[in-house]
Design a protein around this motif. Structure first.
Motif, PDB file in Angstrom:
ATOM      1  N   PHE A   1       0.622  -1.196   0.086  1.00 12.65           N
ATOM      2  CA  PHE A   1       0.166  -0.203  -0.067  1.00 12.65           C
ATOM      3  C   PHE A   1       1.198   1.108  -0.181  1.00 12.65           C
ATOM      4  O   PHE A   1       0.007   2.124  -0.818  1.00 12.65           O
ATOM      5  CB  PHE A   1      -0.463   0.065   1.225  1.00 12.65           C
TER       6      PHE A   1
ATOM      7  N   THR B   1       1.992   1.684  -3.772  1.00 13.94           N
ATOM      8  CA  THR B   1       1.242   2.098  -4.776  1.00 13.94           C
ATOM      9  C   THR B   1       1.261   4.065  -3.855  1.00 13.94           C
ATOM     10  O   THR B   1       0.728   4.091  -4.731  1.00 13.94           O
ATOM     11  CB  THR B   1       0.290   1.792  -4.181  1.00 13.94           C
TER      12      THR B   1
ATOM     13  N   THR C   1       3.790   6.198  -5.365  1.00 15.01           N
ATOM     14  CA  THR C   1       4.495   6.279  -6.541  1.00 15.01           C
ATOM     15  C   THR C   1       2.850   7.441  -7.018  1.00 15.01           C
ATOM     16  O   THR C   1       2.923   8.174  -7.739  1.00 15.01           O
ATOM     17  CB  THR C   1       3.803   4.775  -7.681  1.00 15.01           C
ATOM     18  N   GLN C   2       1.643   7.154  -6.296  1.00 15.56           N
ATOM     19  CA  GLN C   2       0.968   8.202  -6.915  1.00 15.56           C
ATOM     20  C   GLN C   2       1.085   9.964  -6.514  1.00 15.56           C
ATOM     21  O   GLN C   2       0.604  10.493  -6.684  1.00 15.56           O
ATOM     22  CB  GLN C   2      -0.912   7.488  -5.864  1.00 15.56           C
TER      23      GLN C   2
ATOM     24  N   ILE D   1       3.257  11.177  -8.643  1.00 17.84           N
ATOM     25  CA  ILE D   1       3.080  11.190  -9.553  1.00 17.84           C
ATOM     26  C   ILE D   1       1.822  12.955  -9.863  1.00 17.84           C
ATOM     27  O   ILE D   1       2.047  13.765 -10.462  1.00 17.84           O
ATOM     28  CB  ILE D   1       2.194   9.876 -10.345  1.00 17.84           C
ATOM     29  N   MET D   2       1.166  13.034  -8.813  1.00 19.30           N
ATOM     30  CA  MET D   2       0.160  14.189  -8.659  1.00 19.30           C
ATOM     31  C   MET D   2       2.086  14.999  -8.318  1.00 19.30           C
ATOM     32  O   MET D   2       0.908  16.319  -9.082  1.00 19.30           O
ATOM     33  CB  MET D   2      -0.417  13.567  -7.062  1.00 19.30           C
TER      34      MET D   2
ATOM     35  N   MET E   1      10.519  10.333 -14.938  1.00 14.96           N
ATOM     36  CA  MET E   1       9.187   9.752 -13.705  1.00 14.96           C
ATOM     37  C   MET E   1       9.378   8.127 -13.761  1.00 14.96           C
ATOM     38  O   MET E   1       9.004   7.728 -12.882  1.00 14.96           O
ATOM     39  CB  MET E   1       8.405  10.276 -14.696  1.00 14.96           C
ATOM     40  N   ILE E   2       9.107   7.870 -15.369  1.00 13.43           N
ATOM     41  CA  ILE E   2       9.412   6.185 -15.127  1.00 13.43           C
ATOM     42  C   ILE E   2      10.334   5.543 -14.604  1.00 13.43           C
ATOM     43  O   ILE E   2      10.349   5.171 -13.425  1.00 13.43           O
ATOM     44  CB  ILE E   2      10.055   5.882 -16.524  1.00 13.43           C
TER      45      ILE E   2
END
Lengths: 351, 307
Positions: free
Chosen positions: A196, A199, A202-203, A206-207, A298-299
């Protein structure tokens, strides 16, 4: 209706009767090339269904030849033919062949070497200014969090709400705080909680990146906010004399994770900057340059966060000694820095 | 009236894929050929997005129902299996939110299932390869364009404050951005240098011009009778490929009236409408193509006739 002179009559009406096959130039053109078009069409159908695996060497070598023939047929057909069906067919065939030949799929095979060897570290190096800015924002956040909590401890509840504190609140004893730094209640190496976190991080990154599109301001706020809650927690543990242990607990994965978040923030700043100050390029060109550069970075950030998640899920649960934790974290930091600073540098021949 | 018509009509080669009224992005391929791609319309893009969102929303619901229906007791009693299941659920939710679009657009079709259904795909605007970095960027921007404003709007609406309205305006503004540019590109497309294009499949049909059998019928036309341009030739081709009897009769009558056609005296020699139209098509195409080779083109019947 005046009687037209013979020279301006259509070819159909003045061709001598004896000639056997009567054809337009565009029909001869089509007859000569139609087989190749159909071959290309068949090859594309097959390739789109099953990939290039089933192709023999000859067929593979033939594919670009057929593609170029279709391309030249198209420019020819546009100039000599009014057969709409044929021109439309050629346009759609060429477009299909083009997106297949220049599509993303073949890229995926040679991506890893190019990506890790060149593209990623080179792109990260081009963000130096933004990286310092993101680093400064995070550090400023930590400092603010610490100082505010040190000045008035009630700030802690504001920065770290009870729902997130998970037992790490002001009333917690040194003993219970120490327990949160232990090997965790469950001894499973990769617990759902670790996944959790992975992820979730990562979220967030990205934000952090995407929000750069709003002139970079939300990115700055997000970085400072994350820094503040970190600083507040640091203060809480340090107050109970657990600063070193907390630092070690954080360092083992934090050097990778915070580094990744700083890079994501730098990407956000970069697109914000190129949006506001496109420089000599047009704004559109500037945006797409910035987008591709940061997309590459970002990747890599997503991969870094996966590494951080593994360190957090496996390493932190199995390694409980503070010194070892710090050592692992430091080694990771040095590895990342060495990687970003040194890999993919070109020998300076053009200077 | 005629003037406005003339201005709107294009050469056949200007209408991408024979679809009049749609705009194209011209991509210069590395070979130097200019290849037109039809821009996806706003409706197509919205349709694809809705299909994808339905998949993204429905997939977890279906899995949840399956989880409830299936014998869950054993699953819950076994802690390892339960942990693995939980990890799978978290990973799936993450994939659906952040990875779904990227995964499918990095594939060979460069399109999500929704885009595939609408015959769309993503291409690089500069004619080069579509790189994974570009796909990442264009989809990461969805956070700003779609998820964040909608979440804020939802929260703001629930709390009845002005923030909700502000977020809703933001979401609408960004969502409707494709309406305000010719290529219907959204914010993520600008950042990634990509465009979404419509790729119809076309079949190669037979060539309609058959000069040999026309000659056998004995139908010939004078240059003055070939009084149409490329636009009308395209329409005639369409009529002949669709082969609807009443349409062919109407078109044949119209052409005969315009060119002053005189029917043969012997009723047995009067050609069928289709034969007449095919003969006229062949003759007109031969006429226009012969001039085309010399660089003289006639857009439509309002253009001055070619000598």
């Amino acid at each position: 209706m005046a009687d037209p002179d013979p020279a301006s009559q259509s070819p159909a009406s003045r061709t001598p009767q004896s000639k056997p096959a009567l054809q337009l130039k565009s029909q001869k053109f089509r007859e000569a090339r139609e087989g190749d078009w159909r071959a290309l069409n068949g090859a594309l159908d097959r390739a789109e269904r099953q990939g290039l695996g089933g192709f023999s060497i000859d067929e593979l070598l033939n594919l670009p030849v057929l593609y170029r023939q279709a391309m030249s047929s198209l420019s020819m057909a546009m100039a000599i033919s009014l057969d709409r069906n044929m021109v439309v067919y050629l346009q759609s065939l060429s477009a299909r062949a083009y997106v297949y030949i220049y599509g993303p799929h073949s890229r995926l095979k040679d991506v890893p070497a190019d990506f890790f060897g060149k593209a990623w570290p080179q792109s990260v190096r081009r963000l130096t200014t933004e990286l310092w800015l993101a680093f400064a924002a995070l550090m400023a956040g930590i400092l603010i969090g610490w100082l505010l909590c040190a000045g008035d401890s009630s700030w802690y509840d504001v920065f770290v709400p009870a729902s997130q504190a998970d037992g790490r609140d002001l009333s917690a004893s040194a003993q219970s705080l120490r327990e949160t730094l232990g090997s965790g209640p469950k001894d499973t190496a990769l617990s759902p909680f670790a996944v959790f976190l992975m992820t979730h991080n990562t979220q967030v990154s990205i934000m952090c990146f995407a929000l750069g599109a709003i002139f970079g301001l939300p990115t700055l706020m997000l970085l400072i906010q994350n820094g503040i809650s970190l600083g507040a927690m640091l203060w809480l543990f340090a107050r109970k004399g657990l600063g070193f242990e907390f630092g070690a607990w954080l360092t083992i994965h934090g050097t990778t994770e915070l580094f990744a978040i700083i890079i994501a923030g730098a990407c956000g700043f970069h697109i914000g900057r190129r949006l506001m100050f496109p420089g000599e390029a047009t704004r559109m060109a500037s945006l797409s340059q910035a987008g591709r550069l940061t997309g590459t970075v970002m990747i890599g950030v997503a991969l870094m966060l996966t590494v951080a998640g593994c360190l957090e899920g496996i390493g932190r649960q199995t390694i409980t000694d503070s010194l070892v934790r710090i050592a692992v974290g430091a080694v990771m930091l040095v590895l990342w820095l060495a990687y970003f600073l040194m890999v993919g540098r070109k020998a300076k021949t053009d200077g | 009236m005629a003037e406005t018509h003339k201005a709107r009509r294009d050469l056949m080669s200007d209408a991408p894929y024979g679809e009049y009224g749609r705009t194209a992005t011209e991509i210069v391929t590395p070979e130097g050929v200019v290849l037109p791609f039809i821009n996806a319309s706003f409706g197509e893009r919205l349709g694809a997005l809705i299909i994808d969102l339905i998949i993204v929303v429905l997939a977890p619901i279906v899995i949840f129902i399956a989880w409830v229906i299936l014998p869950g007791d054993q699953m819950n009693s076994d802690t390892t299996a339960s942990a693995i299941f939980q990890i799978a659920i978290i990973a799936l939710m993450f994939f659906l939110r952040s990875g779904y679009f990227m995964f499918f657009e990095m594939g060979p079709k460069a399109a999500t299932p929704g885009k595939r259904l609408m015959k769309l795909r993503v291409i690089a605007h500069d004619g080069g390869r579509l790189t994974p970095a570009a796909v990442f960027t264009r989809n990461a921007m969805r956070e700003v364009e779609l998820y964040l404003p909608l979440t804020l709007a939802g929260a703001g609406m629930a709390a009845q404050n002005s923030l909700g309205w502000l977020a809703l305006i933001w979401a609408l503004g960004v969502l409707l951005l494709p309406l305000f540019n010719r290529q219907h590109a959204r914010l993520g497309d600008y950042f990634a240098g990509t465009r979404v294009v419509h790729m119809p499949r076309a079949k190669l049909s037979y060539d309609l011009a058959d000069l040999d059998s026309d000659r056998r019928l004995g139908l010939t036309f004078t240059a003055a009778q070939l009084a149409y341009g490329e636009m009308e030739l395209g329409v005639l081709e369409q009529v002949l490929r669709e082969r609807k009897v009443p349409v062919m009769k109407a078109v044949a009558d119209k052409i005969k009236a315009r060119i002053g056609w005189q029917e043969p005296k012997n009723p047995a020699d009067v050609p069928r409408d289709e034969d007449f139209l095919r003969a006229y098509y062949s003759a007109l195409r031969a006429h226009l193509e012969a001039r085309m080779l010399l660089g003289r083109r006639r857009k439509d019947k309002h253009d001055p006739a070619l000598s």
